[in-house]
Motif scaffolding. Sequence first.
Motif, mmCIF file in Angstrom:
data_model
loop_
_atom_site.group_PDB
_atom_site.id
_atom_site.type_symbol
_atom_site.label_atom_id
_atom_site.label_comp_id
_atom_site.label_asym_id
_atom_site.label_seq_id
_atom_site.Cartn_x
_atom_site.Cartn_y
_atom_site.Cartn_z
ATOM 1 N N PHE A 294 0.835 -1.205 0.000
ATOM 2 C CA PHE A 294 0.000 0.000 0.000
ATOM 3 C C PHE A 294 0.869 1.253 0.000
ATOM 4 O O PHE A 294 1.848 1.344 0.750
ATOM 5 N N VAL A 295 0.474 2.219 -0.796
ATOM 6 C CA VAL A 295 1.096 3.541 -0.711
ATOM 7 C C VAL A 295 0.001 4.594 -0.869
ATOM 8 O O VAL A 295 -1.168 4.248 -1.062
ATOM 9 N N GLY A 296 0.392 5.863 -0.794
ATOM 10 C CA GLY A 296 -0.631 6.896 -0.733
ATOM 11 C C GLY A 296 -0.866 7.669 -2.014
ATOM 12 O O GLY A 296 -1.868 8.364 -2.139
ATOM 13 N N THR A 297 0.051 7.578 -2.952
ATOM 14 C CA THR A 297 -0.115 8.334 -4.192
ATOM 15 C C THR A 297 0.266 7.459 -5.379
ATOM 16 O O THR A 297 1.086 6.542 -5.247
ATOM 17 N N GLY A 298 -0.317 7.782 -6.511
ATOM 18 C CA GLY A 298 0.045 7.057 -7.718
ATOM 19 C C GLY A 298 1.501 7.278 -8.081
ATOM 20 O O GLY A 298 2.179 6.370 -8.577
ATOM 21 N N THR A 299 1.984 8.475 -7.819
ATOM 22 C CA THR A 299 3.392 8.752 -8.088
ATOM 23 C C THR A 299 4.289 7.868 -7.226
ATOM 24 O O THR A 299 5.315 7.362 -7.694
ATOM 25 N N ALA A 300 3.898 7.655 -5.985
ATOM 26 C CA ALA A 300 4.680 6.758 -5.133
ATOM 27 C C ALA A 300 4.637 5.330 -5.668
ATOM 28 O O ALA A 300 5.660 4.636 -5.718
ATOM 29 N N ALA A 301 3.459 4.901 -6.087
ATOM 30 C CA ALA A 301 3.348 3.542 -6.615
ATOM 31 C C ALA A 301 4.251 3.362 -7.831
ATOM 32 O O ALA A 301 4.995 2.380 -7.937
ATOM 33 N N ASN A 302 4.219 4.327 -8.735
ATOM 34 C CA ASN A 302 5.057 4.232 -9.933
ATOM 35 C C ASN A 302 6.541 4.322 -9.598
ATOM 36 O O ASN A 302 7.357 3.544 -10.090
ATOM 37 N N SER A 303 6.876 5.281 -8.772
ATOM 38 C CA SER A 303 8.289 5.527 -8.498
ATOM 39 C C SER A 303 8.921 4.354 -7.756
ATOM 40 O O SER A 303 10.035 3.938 -8.067
ATOM 41 N N LEU A 304 8.209 3.834 -6.780
ATOM 42 C CA LEU A 304 8.780 2.719 -6.019
ATOM 43 C C LEU A 304 8.778 1.436 -6.841
ATOM 44 O O LEU A 304 9.699 0.621 -6.728
ATOM 45 N N SER A 305 7.785 1.271 -7.693
ATOM 46 C CA SER A 305 7.812 0.117 -8.596
ATOM 47 C C SER A 305 9.076 0.141 -9.442
ATOM 48 O O SER A 305 9.799 -0.860 -9.539
ATOM 49 N N LEU A 306 9.329 1.294 -10.038
ATOM 50 C CA LEU A 306 10.513 1.378 -10.901
ATOM 51 C C LEU A 306 11.787 1.278 -10.073
ATOM 52 O O LEU A 306 12.763 0.652 -10.491
ATOM 53 N N ALA A 307 11.778 1.865 -8.889
ATOM 54 C CA ALA A 307 12.956 1.748 -8.023
ATOM 55 C C ALA A 307 13.253 0.294 -7.699
ATOM 56 O O ALA A 307 14.414 -0.091 -7.553
ATOM 57 N N SER A 308 12.206 -0.506 -7.602
ATOM 58 C CA SER A 308 12.429 -1.901 -7.196
ATOM 59 C C SER A 308 13.104 -2.717 -8.285
ATOM 60 O O SER A 308 13.622 -3.795 -8.018
ATOM 61 N N VAL A 309 13.093 -2.237 -9.515
ATOM 62 C CA VAL A 309 13.781 -2.947 -10.591
ATOM 63 C C VAL A 309 14.967 -2.141 -11.123
ATOM 64 O O VAL A 309 15.539 -2.469 -12.166
ATOM 65 N N ALA A 310 15.331 -1.091 -10.405
ATOM 66 C CA ALA A 310 16.402 -0.218 -10.876
ATOM 67 C C ALA A 310 17.781 -0.841 -10.680
ATOM 68 O O ALA A 310 17.975 -1.702 -9.838
ATOM 69 N N LYS A 311 18.694 -0.385 -11.504
ATOM 70 C CA LYS A 311 20.125 -0.656 -11.327
ATOM 71 C C LYS A 311 20.849 0.660 -11.596
ATOM 72 O O LYS A 311 20.313 1.518 -12.305
ATOM 73 N N PRO A 312 22.055 0.808 -11.099
ATOM 74 C CA PRO A 312 22.800 2.025 -11.444
ATOM 75 C C PRO A 312 22.905 2.178 -12.963
ATOM 76 O O PRO A 312 23.233 1.213 -13.660
ATOM 77 N N GLY A 313 22.609 3.378 -13.430
ATOM 78 C CA GLY A 313 22.647 3.615 -14.862
ATOM 79 C C GLY A 313 21.431 3.074 -15.605
ATOM 80 O O GLY A 313 21.414 3.037 -16.832
ATOM 81 N N GLY A 314 20.420 2.682 -14.875
ATOM 82 C CA GLY A 314 19.251 2.040 -15.483
ATOM 83 C C GLY A 314 18.383 2.998 -16.282
ATOM 84 O O GLY A 314 18.301 4.180 -15.990
ATOM 85 N N ILE A 315 17.743 2.450 -17.303
ATOM 86 C CA ILE A 315 16.896 3.229 -18.204
ATOM 87 C C ILE A 315 15.533 2.566 -18.302
ATOM 88 O O ILE A 315 15.440 1.351 -18.453
ATOM 89 N N VAL A 316 14.497 3.392 -18.201
ATOM 90 C CA VAL A 316 13.127 2.904 -18.315
ATOM 91 C C VAL A 316 12.497 3.542 -19.549
ATOM 92 O O VAL A 316 12.607 4.755 -19.746
#
Lengths: 350, 350, 350, 350
Positions: free
Chosen positions: C55-77
């Motif tokens: 659970f999170v409180g904003t759609g931006t948080a949901a998106n940002s943390l989702s992408l953070a969870s698959v991030a690597k240094p230098g990563g591109i989405v």
Amino acid sequence: MIFASDNWAGAHPAISASLADNASGFAAAYGNGDLDKIIEKRFCEIFEREVAVVFVGTGTAANSLSLASVAKPGGIVFAHREAHIIVDECSAPEFLSGGLRLHPVDGPGSKMTPAALDSAVARFAPEIVHDGRPVAISLTQATEAGTVHTLDEIEALTSVARRYGLSAHMDGARFANALVALDATPAEMTWKRGIDLLSFGGTKNGCWCAEAVVLFDPTAAKDFGFLRKRAAHLFSKSRFIAAQFDAYLRDDLWLETARHANAMAGHLRDAISASNRTRLAWDSEANEVFAILPRTLAESARQAGAVFHDWHTPAELAGSIQPDEVVCRFVTSFATSVDDVTAFAALIRE
Amino acid sequence: MIFASDNWAGAHPAISASLADNASGFAAAYGNGDLDKIIEKRFCEIFEREVAVVFVGTGTAANSLSLASVAKPGGIVFAHREAHIIVDECSAPEFLSGGLRLHPVDGPGSKMTPAALDSAVARFAPEIVHDGRPVAISLTQATEAGTVHTLDEIEALTSVARRYGLSAHMDGARFANALVALDATPAEMTWKRGIDLLSFGGTKNGCWCAEAVVLFDPTAAKDFGFLRKRAAHLFSKSRFIAAQFDAYLRDDLWLETARHANAMAGHLRDAISASNRTRLAWDSEANEVFAILPRTLAESARQAGAVFHDWHTPAELAGSIQPDEVVCRFVTSFATSVDDVTAFAALIRE
Amino acid sequence: MIFASDNWAGAHPAISASLADNASGFAAAYGNGDLDKIIEKRFCEIFEREVAVVFVGTGTAANSLSLASVAKPGGIVFAHREAHIIVDECSAPEFLSGGLRLHPVDGPGSKMTPAALDSAVARFAPEIVHDGRPVAISLTQATEAGTVHTLDEIEALTSVARRYGLSAHMDGARFANALVALDATPAEMTWKRGIDLLSFGGTKNGCWCAEAVVLFDPTAAKDFGFLRKRAAHLFSKSRFIAAQFDAYLRDDLWLETARHANAMAGHLRDAISASNRTRLAWDSEANEVFAILPRTLAESARQAGAVFHDWHTPAELAGSIQPDEVVCRFVTSFATSVDDVTAFAALIRE
Amino acid sequence: MIFASDNWAGAHPAISASLADNASGFAAAYGNGDLDKIIEKRFCEIFEREVAVVFVGTGTAANSLSLASVAKPGGIVFAHREAHIIVDECSAPEFLSGGLRLHPVDGPGSKMTPAALDSAVARFAPEIVHDGRPVAISLTQATEAGTVHTLDEIEALTSVARRYGLSAHMDGARFANALVALDATPAEMTWKRGIDLLSFGGTKNGCWCAEAVVLFDPTAAKDFGFLRKRAAHLFSKSRFIAAQFDAYLRDDLWLETARHANAMAGHLRDAISASNRTRLAWDSEANEVFAILPRTLAESARQAGAVFHDWHTPAELAGSIQPDEVVCRFVTSFATSVDDVTAFAALIRE
């Protein structure tokens, strides 16, 4: 016949000699030595005004910390789609600035057009948090495409920046090559045309490792010191940078090496234009040359000892390149010899 | 009589010569040149196993990127309260790792005790998000206090790390000084005693600018490359680092310069102990000496040309220092001469 | 006649009632209460497999943390140029992921085409540090343009992702609106078509503040917990989110509110198409409608009480819009009444 | 007998009712609605001056963004060793501020002493990049130990801050509990005693999810908006926070719920003091009580239905606790009933 990159060259003998000359004896560390201060003054003379100078070790550090120094939360920096900071720095500018976004802008010859820049900035309402907020522009001089902004082009872009209250940064990894191509003074190519801060590169033009951020607002230097240290870019034995710049800037060595590199590029361009087996991909003015070669020619040239990189085909060339052709980049430097160019010219001549 | 820091020295003549020798000719950039690879092999030989080696330009970069490479969100690194990464790096380790926290641990002589480390780690429940989570320990060898962990002390600390599943990092900015103080091999002082990754410093011991991260798990190198580039720490002309290490590691130069620096520190300690106007603040084994001087003596020595820094009075000394006394630090290096030490000894002799 | 945004509506009565019903009594905090766990199970049922829910409180948080969870240094989405994560989140995805870069991809209707995605990813050599490295794609369902990816379109994009080893994220801020537009099941619209992780939005569709990240790989949840807490997005009284989802997912309320919103949008589209004073800017399927209005009509409608936003003119429309026209966006929600649409229809009718 | 935490309680009925009352109708999103603005004015009245108010969803967000708003590269924040921002927020303050370091300071009762604060700050030379630079202090009111800074204690700490040019932040997650314990006004407990910015908590004292940053310098609000959005903490339906504060601040509900919680804690303290099987670990004034229990008693109380957490044994108690004893924390809230306290008192009575 090494045209892979200007960073495949080593160091100019005068740079090496200066390092050796400064190797003995003790000097205050972290930028506090006498030579560090002498070099800072030299920069002031060269730029005809008071500037602050911050030494770093890589062009990416110079660019990233420059942009970090003008960053705000949600900040946006506008640069050409093919700018080094966008395509070649592994998100270091974003990372070291705490999340700046780089916004790609279009324009021919790897140069943003003022109109495209204006319309890109204009889309951002100034203070809507959702969008983020424009904070700076960054233009590359000379560009990655070997082209050079004229003084008027620089001013046209910095004028857009000024109108929106944005800082204007110049990525001068190949500053000297652009300068001699324009036959301008450092002041004319920067602050006199609206540039606020500059990544001044020495490495590609004959140093081992000598880059500097030049701040035309010297009061920004104090905070910049913390940015640099926090990013682990403060050298202890800073005189090893200073010693390189000492030789680099003495007796116009830097202009001489840049003129040589540009001249070699000119010879290459002539050879490519003269051959009916290859053609220039686009015209360029600094020390990079882009040509369209038949793949078979690229291969045979490499087998004969030429070293150069394939290049990404720009969208605007997509239609005019045949499937059996490839865009190649050739970079010259202080270390490129006439013999090398002549030998390569022979390879591509019919 | 320069005892300000080992980074006030320049470069050893052999390092300078190697740079000059490697200045001409072309070489692949960004760590791909022949010399880069030769040096990596040299490291493997020196450490008696396969290792990956990552060149960087500053000790802070080596430490910060090492810790970043083992970081996790909410991660915590344990280090001595007076460790360089905590007191001297402007939060670079936290910044470059995306928010690692450095947790101070106590112990005499700037060395964590295993008990203090254990109890610090034990407070963190392993998977409670509020607390964060332990990920690594970092020990400094030699320490900022000039002391050296014995091999058994290293193992005692890495054993605690192992028990909690933490990585063990060694900050070896003065690796060589510690090594010769212990008369140990590089392998014995690191992976054979549980160290997982090492900041291997060359700058303080005679190089211009040569630091390396040594990864005892070579598979970590791929991701490390992105960490380094994202932090703008990838040098284009990487051979200028390689050339320094080439001379540094050849014919045991690095051990010789470290032995010299340590010997000069020993002479200094003897001089301080022999004087009845000053005394050692604590004993040390590497190239740093800490003494308690009457302020008047510190001043007169400086007027006579000695250069050294006042030092923060550690809590444990607070009671034994008079108001008219000050703790001072003296650092020796490859460039310190016997004459300098002798001259200083004369200054403090009654 | 409020068509400004679906977030101008308040909460559905059933959501309010559920909050009130769950207000009393004690419950374990931070996601450990009984209701939290019941809701997680409900998600498993809805998605027909084991999932982890954060659970999170904003759609931006949901998106940002989702992408953070698959991030690597230098990563591109990779995401569509007009995606919410690119144009509307103030660089939060970049910031909360430690420097991911969002790479814009083109395609009509705010949907990336598989070909454009493929060619964007293909430009990145997989392991060249300068470029950074692709790590994920993100597609918005429904899009910011009110369009909806068909199941086959989703699969075509996730297939490209799969081919390059990238994670596939779906921004489902308007998940329900897309779902009922397609008449698909949640499983069909996500993991059965290659989606790895989902931002599941409840706020725009009748909740106060209820967003969840759905992880189709539940083992990712442990690390995600640290990401969320480090970003300050862990609610203590998590049952206030759970209570909203309890009502939202009960008896298909969420599908019913989405159907209503979409139906209202359909009526709006009909009214716009029927008027000869205005026309649809493009077709849409979910709860957003885009129309081209004469500026005078937009103004008079607003004076009559209609609330709606001007919209950025997309490049592809640039040629077909007159200077006295403007693109406007109309958003419907569970709270939009037929009367409101009818009243607006009257305003734009000749 | 739930004494686990004040966040195990739900929402006060008046808060629930206000949410329900505000659920229908349309309102501008993102803080621009009428109710949002009314609440901001209410804060101005309560604090007797113009303030800016920024709603967020968690106390950690309020603290982290507050500190981020006064951060500088290399910045250092001083807080008590046991402060929530140090021990309980998973490095969120560091992460969301781009690398601030939190420096632990000692003092009894979880309150920094001015002397310890002064000596901690004094160690940092103001502008030496290696050390980083002090930027702020943060004090917790009430503290994690249930203690409360007197007004003079607050002023003594903010005076140290002022002397060094640092901002003074107050973590008021339990602001109301401290306020009624001191019988002070909000203005007296904050800006009149030198506080610059405040995390004002509502969640622990009867709200679902209502936290606000109060900026006593309202001009800081503009930049703060970007910080909040970049961290994904801007709620779209912001009136759901406003509606909570509307009830919370109306007719002094917030003071009444805090007085109740504190009174229940007082009864608990009395019961613990009266029992000869347990004793207070230390005295406290707000809604947290810390007691030393025989482990057997803690276990039997739990089996009888009491819920409370074991607590970390502070260093200063280490000597006075027997191996068969444990420190336990008891937290009361608006929802704690006299009956619960009476029942627990019976459990620990001999």
